[in-house]
Scaffold this active site. Structure first.
Site, short mmCIF file in Angstrom:
data_model
loop_
_atom_site.label_atom_id
_atom_site.label_comp_id
_atom_site.label_asym_id
_atom_site.label_seq_id
_atom_site.Cartn_x
_atom_site.Cartn_y
_atom_site.Cartn_z
N LYS A 137 0.84 -1.22 0.00
CA LYS A 137 0.00 0.00 0.00
C LYS A 137 0.87 1.26 0.00
CE LYS A 137 -2.35 2.40 3.80
NZ LYS A 137 -1.19 2.97 4.45
N ASN A 138 1.89 1.28 0.86
CA ASN A 138 2.66 2.51 1.01
C ASN A 138 3.70 2.70 -0.09
OD1 ASN A 138 1.10 3.08 3.17
ND2 ASN A 138 2.61 2.47 4.72
N ARG A 197 -3.17 11.10 3.08
CA ARG A 197 -2.03 12.01 3.16
C ARG A 197 -1.28 12.10 1.83
NH1 ARG A 197 -0.67 13.58 7.76
NH2 ARG A 197 1.56 13.70 7.43
N CYS A 217 -4.75 8.15 8.82
CA CYS A 217 -5.10 7.63 10.14
C CYS A 217 -4.75 8.64 11.23
CB CYS A 217 -4.34 6.33 10.41
SG CYS A 217 -4.97 4.97 9.42
N ARG A 221 0.71 14.42 13.13
CA ARG A 221 1.10 14.21 11.73
C ARG A 221 1.18 15.52 10.93
NH1 ARG A 221 -1.49 8.93 9.18
NH2 ARG A 221 0.59 8.68 8.35
N ASP A 281 4.05 0.30 12.14
CA ASP A 281 2.79 -0.30 11.67
C ASP A 281 2.67 -1.79 12.03
OD1 ASP A 281 1.88 2.12 10.41
OD2 ASP A 281 3.52 1.79 9.00
N VAL A 316 8.02 6.42 16.90
CA VAL A 316 7.75 7.09 15.62
C VAL A 316 6.59 8.09 15.75
CG1 VAL A 316 7.17 6.77 13.18
CG2 VAL A 316 8.66 5.11 14.34
N ARG A 350 -8.89 0.37 3.80
CA ARG A 350 -7.90 1.31 3.25
C ARG A 350 -6.60 0.59 2.90
NH1 ARG A 350 -6.05 6.08 6.51
NH2 ARG A 350 -4.76 6.13 4.68
N1 EPU Z 1 6.56 14.26 10.87
C1 EPU Z 1 6.64 15.60 11.20
N2 EPU Z 1 6.58 16.51 10.18
C2 EPU Z 1 6.45 16.16 8.87
C3 EPU Z 1 6.38 14.77 8.54
C4 EPU Z 1 6.44 13.85 9.57
O1 EPU Z 1 6.76 15.96 12.37
O2 EPU Z 1 6.40 17.03 8.00
C5 EPU Z 1 6.59 13.26 11.95
C6 EPU Z 1 5.25 12.53 12.07
O3 EPU Z 1 4.33 13.28 12.83
C7 EPU Z 1 5.64 11.22 12.71
C8 EPU Z 1 7.03 10.96 12.11
O4 EPU Z 1 7.52 12.22 11.63
O5 EPU Z 1 5.75 11.36 14.09
C9 EPU Z 1 7.07 9.95 10.99
O6 EPU Z 1 6.15 10.31 9.98
P1 EPU Z 1 6.37 9.93 8.45
O7 EPU Z 1 6.41 11.18 7.65
O8 EPU Z 1 7.53 9.00 8.37
O9 EPU Z 1 5.06 9.15 8.14
P2 EPU Z 1 4.12 9.27 6.86
O10 EPU Z 1 4.93 9.42 5.64
O11 EPU Z 1 3.03 10.24 7.13
C10 EPU Z 1 4.18 6.73 6.29
C11 EPU Z 1 3.15 5.64 6.17
C12 EPU Z 1 2.64 5.26 7.54
C13 EPU Z 1 3.82 4.83 8.41
C14 EPU Z 1 4.88 5.95 8.45
C15 EPU Z 1 6.11 5.56 9.23
C16 EPU Z 1 2.17 6.08 4.03
C17 EPU Z 1 0.98 6.51 3.26
N3 EPU Z 1 2.05 6.09 5.35
O12 EPU Z 1 3.48 7.84 6.86
O13 EPU Z 1 1.78 4.15 7.35
O14 EPU Z 1 3.36 4.58 9.71
O15 EPU Z 1 5.25 6.30 7.11
O16 EPU Z 1 6.70 4.43 8.67
O17 EPU Z 1 3.18 5.69 3.47
C18 EPU Z 1 -0.06 2.76 7.71
O18 EPU Z 1 0.26 2.16 6.68
O19 EPU Z 1 -0.97 2.36 8.50
C19 EPU Z 1 0.61 3.99 8.06
C20 EPU Z 1 0.15 4.84 8.97
#
Ligand code: EPU
Length: 434
Positions: free
Chosen positions: A24-25, A97, A121, A126, A309, A331, A417
């Site tokens: 998915k990601n 997102r 989620c 975030r 996750d 995380v 999702r």
């Molecule tokens: N963060 C910030 N500022 C930003 C971006 C991130 O403070 O601009 C913080 C977040 O709040 C969090 C941490 O950095 O505390 C990590 O966030 P990250 O950006 O790595 O997460 P993401 O890209 O929003 C993706 C996956 C998530 C997975 C995370 C971590 C997708 C669509 N989502 O989210 O997947 O948990 O990376 O590996 O790729 C899921 O599949 O259920 C899921 C939530």
């Protein structure tokens, strides 16, 4: 939404085979990468999940086409990309997102991007500050509007960017924006999750020059144009782990077809440490419970650490383990709300603001509840539970499968999702689901 609930009667071991598809990601970001070219792009082994539908919808509104040629193969074409009235994107508001990742490709193709309201989620604040800062460092001008952002740049210019934390999304943002920028971008503090390497593989197929160096440094040499791709994404390591836990918790045995050892290495180590067994075959991995479960301490982390996750499903395995286990979530600052419902089902999970189990993390003194102490074993009993997010949802499904009596789970569309046909898969594995 109608019929958004299921009833699971617990107590039956799950046996059989489930097949997992592209992650998915990974899939959703690769779909966005197709906007970087006017050529046709082919994406294979795509799961039928809601996130794919949301990204398809956004691409279509923007003038691209997403054509499903068979059950799992998609043709994507963004030759006729166009600027649209933001009102046309209201249907994707707050659903995902991924729309923020459209910024780079839209700027490269049209010099302007509108990003609708983000969703995803609810597992912490975030924010997207790293994304916006990185885009600004590449020369974009960002305007916050009531529902989203307007981003403009005639031409993005390569830059040196340092992420304060190895964010998956912000790393993808920089990749998708810098690949057609003028000059070279050096991204330090980058995330290197397998899904990111998969995206880089696609960009390389398209003609990009990207190197992943030691110490989380990614260098992107901007190129003038990119061509189409034909790609089969990596299998979903998050779904694979979820089924592994379902097998161990229900005392059954599940062969997860397409599961791959490389991306699951850390999960497999911890699964084995707690007493799970597995056998790696050429086309997948079989999972079951060993003779004895033993408590462990787990700390979630960025790759190659234990994925956040995996945390929620894994907690269910720890509730079945005699003794005291600890999970330290590093995380997300707020990923333990889901344990309230598990305690209602009979679990003994206590949450804490301190960093428990070993090291200190960036949430250490900020009063976020980010550690959990799980005392097992628990005999779950059926309850009526509302699902708050994707991974917690699947964790509840696993708890329900092990519970005495019937559990009613509401809001199951959140699970759709990220888990393809999960109800059919459960039924095929012998679960009692209505
Ligand atoms: N963060 C910030 N500022 C930003 C971006 C991130 O403070 O601009 C913080 C977040 O709040 C969090 C941490 O950095 O505390 C990590 O966030 P990250 O950006 O790595 O997460 P993401 O890209 O929003 C993706 C996956 C998530 C997975 C995370 C971590 C997708 C669509 N989502 O989210 O997947 O948990 O990376 O590996 O790729 C899921 O599949 O259920 C899921 C939530």
């Amino acid at each position: 939404m109608q019929n958004d609930s299921i009833t699971i009667t617990g107590g039956k071991p799950l046996h059989g085979t489930v097949e997992i598809r592209g992650a998915k990601n990974s899939v959703s970001k690769i779909m966005v990468a197709s906007l970087l070219t006017e050529d046709n792009c082919v994406l294979r082994n795509v799961p039928s999940i809601r996130d794919v539908k949301i990204v398809s919808e956004m691409i279509s509104v923007l003038g691209g086409t997403v054509e499903q040629v068979d059950k799992t193969t998609y043709n994507l074409n963004a030759k006729n990309l166009k600027l649209v009235d933001p009102e046309k994107l209201r249907s994707v508001d707050k659903k995902s997102r991924i729309p923020i990742l459209f910024a780079g490709p839209l700027l490269a193709r049209m010099g302007e991007a509108y990003v609708p309201e983000l969703g995803g989620c609810e597992i912490g604040k975030r924010p997207v500050d790293f994304h916006l800062l990185a885009l600004e460092q590449l020369g974009a001008k960002i305007e916050h509007v009531e529902k989203g952002f307007h981003i403009r740049a005639k031409k993005l210019i390569g830059s040196k960017i340092k992420l304060p934390y190895p964010s998956v999304g912000a790393t993808e943002q920089v990749l998708l924006a810098a690949v057609l920028a003028l000059g070279t971008t050096e991204l330090s503090g980058a995330a290197i999750e397998p899904e990111i390497i998969d995206l880089i593989s696609v960009l390389q197929k398209m003609g990009a020059i990207i190197s992943v160096d030691t110490d989380r440094l990614i260098t992107i040499v901007g190129v003038k144009e990119l061509k189409g791709f034909d790609h089969t994404p990596i299998p979903d390591r998050l779904e694979a782990a979820s089924w592994a836990i379902a097998a161990a918790v229900t005392n059954g045995k599940i062969f997860v077809k397409n599961a791959r050892q490389a991306e699951l290495m850390t999960f497999l180590n911890n699964f084995r440490l707690v007493g799970g067994e597995f056998e790696i075959k050429n086309d997948g991995i079989s999972f079951w419970r060993g003779k004895k479960l033993s408590p462990i301490n787990i700390e979630t982390n960025v790759y190659p650490g234990f994925a956040t996750d995996w945390q929620q499903p894994f907690s269910i395995l720890l509730t079945q383990t005699p003794g005291v286990s600890i999970i330290h979530e590093t995380v997300y600052e707020n990923r333990f709300d889901y344990v309230v419902a598990l305690n209602k089902m009979g679990a003994n999970i206590k949450v804490h603001e301190n960093c428990l189990g070993g090291s200190m993390c960036r949430f250490g003194s900020l009063h976020h509840i980010h550690s959990a102490v799980i005392t097992g074993p628990t005999k779950f009993h059926g309850e009526e539970i509302v699902i708050p997010d994707l991974r917690a949802g699947f964790a509840y499904v696993i708890a329900a499968l092990a519970a005495e009596g019937k559990t009613i789970l509401k809001n199951i569309s959140l699970i759709e999702r990220g888990y393809e046909n999960f109800l059919e898969k459960l039924q095929d594995l012998n679960a009692e689901v209505e």
